[in-house]
Design a protein around this motif. Structure first.
Motif, mmCIF file in Angstrom:
data_model
loop_
_atom_site.group_PDB
_atom_site.id
_atom_site.type_symbol
_atom_site.label_atom_id
_atom_site.label_comp_id
_atom_site.label_asym_id
_atom_site.label_seq_id
_atom_site.Cartn_x
_atom_site.Cartn_y
_atom_site.Cartn_z
ATOM 1 N N ARG A 111 0.841 -1.199 0.000
ATOM 2 C CA ARG A 111 0.000 0.000 0.000
ATOM 3 C C ARG A 111 0.870 1.241 0.000
ATOM 4 O O ARG A 111 1.854 1.325 0.749
ATOM 5 N N ASP A 113 0.210 5.389 0.380
ATOM 6 C CA ASP A 113 -0.727 6.488 0.588
ATOM 7 C C ASP A 113 0.018 7.659 1.210
ATOM 8 O O ASP A 113 1.230 7.581 1.463
ATOM 9 N N LYS A 189 -6.924 -5.268 2.436
ATOM 10 C CA LYS A 189 -7.117 -4.514 1.193
ATOM 11 C C LYS A 189 -8.397 -3.680 1.275
ATOM 12 O O LYS A 189 -9.477 -4.183 1.580
ATOM 13 N N SER A 193 -5.440 0.145 8.256
ATOM 14 C CA SER A 193 -4.480 -0.750 8.908
ATOM 15 C C SER A 193 -4.179 -0.332 10.337
ATOM 16 O O SER A 193 -3.361 -0.952 11.010
ATOM 17 N N SER A 212 -4.979 7.900 -1.187
ATOM 18 C CA SER A 212 -4.537 6.559 -1.571
ATOM 19 C C SER A 212 -3.979 6.566 -2.986
ATOM 20 O O SER A 212 -4.565 7.151 -3.893
ATOM 21 N N ASP A 215 -2.884 0.036 -3.700
ATOM 22 C CA ASP A 215 -3.337 -0.975 -2.745
ATOM 23 C C ASP A 215 -3.420 -2.283 -3.505
ATOM 24 O O ASP A 215 -4.480 -2.707 -3.934
#
Length: 221
Positions: A111, A113, A189, A193, A212, A215
Motif C-alpha cells: 500500500r 498512501d 485490502k 491498517s 490513496s 493498494d
C-alpha cells in the motif's frame, strides 16, 4: 514451503533534465514522483505527487526540468539494490530494513498512501498491522515512541515495524505531509491498517487526511 526474508528499501533518484536511467530489473516496486516529470518505457508518465506499483523492470526518462523519483523496493535479502542508474542521475538509499519472514509473499499486499496533518495536527497513540517506510514531503513532524522522540523534516525517512506504538504532532507553519509504503496482510485490502492503543480514540474526530495511491496484492507472476 520454504520461508524467505525480505528487505524494504526507499531509494531516491534525482534526474538531471532529459537523463535516462539504466534498465531496472523486475521486482516489487512502488514508484512516486516527488518533482519534475518522469516517463517509462511504453509511454506512461508520472507527474508530481503520483505513484504506481510496477512489477516489471523499466528504464526511466526525465523531462525538461529533470525529476526526483522515490522508489520503494521489496527484495529478498540476497538481492543487491541498484543505485547506479547512469550518468546525470544521483541515487541514494535513504532507508533499508528487514521485514518479517513469510512463507508466502502472496499473503501480503503493498500500500502507498499519504497522510496530511494541518498545522498543529496530532496522531494519537497507535500501531499498524504491518511494517512500512515513511518519508516527509512537506512540513515538520515530531514522532514519539515509549523510548524516544524525533523531528522529521522534508526528505527525512523512517521505518516503523508496525507493532510499535507511536504518536505524532505536526510542528510547522504549513501543513505536514508524508508519503508511506506499507506491507499488510492481504485481508486488509481497502481497509484501514491502524490499531489504536486506546480503543475509545477510534470514534474521536481525526485531524489528518489520507490520499490513496496503491493498494495491490503481491504476486510472483
Amino acid at each position: 514451503m520454504a520461508t524467505s526474508t525480505y528487505v524494504l528499501r526507499l531509494i531516491k533518484d534525482v534526474f538531471s533534465p532529459h537523463a535516462v536511467s539504466k534498465h531496472l530489473p523486475d521486482g516489487y516496486r512502488v514508484v512516486y514522483c516527488n518533482a519534475g516529470d518522469l516517463s517509462f518505457e511504453g509511454g506512461s508518465v508520472l507527474q508530481p505527487d503520483e505513484a504506481r506499483f510496477m512489477r516489471s523492470g523499466m528504464a526511466v526518462r526525465a523531462g525538461t526540468e529533470g525529476g526526483e523519483l522515490w522508489r520503494w523496493e521489496l527484495d529478498e535479502t540476497s538481492t543487491e539494490p541498484q543505485v547506479d542508474l547512469g550518468e546525470s542521475i544521483q541515487s541514494q538509499i535513504v532507508e533499508s530494513n528487514e521485514v518479517p519472514t513469510v512463507e508466502n509473499i502472496e499473503d501480503w499486499l503493498i500500500r502507498c498512501d499519504s497522510v496530511l496533518f494541518p498545522t498543529g495536527g496530532t496522531a494519537v497513540p497507535h500501531s499498524h498491522l504491518g511494517p512500512g517506510i515513511r518519508c516527509i514531503r512537506n512540513g515538520k513532524l515530531t514522532l514519539s515512541t515509549d523510548t524516544l522522540s524525533r523531528d522529521y523534516m522534508p526528505g527525512d525517512a523512517w521505518f516503523e515495524p508496525g507493532s510499535q506504538t507511536v504518536w505524532a504532532e505536526a510542528c510547522s507553519q504549513e501543513c505536514t505531509r508524508f508519503i508511506r509504503v506499507l506491507l499488510l496482510p492481504k485481508d486488509v485490502k481497502g481497509k484501514s491498517s491502524i490499531h489504536y492503543l486506546n480503543e475509545a480514540d477510534r470514534r474521536k474526530p481525526k485531524s489528518q487526511r489520507y490520499k490513496s495511491y496503491v493498494d495491490e496484492l503481491l504476486s510472483l507472476k
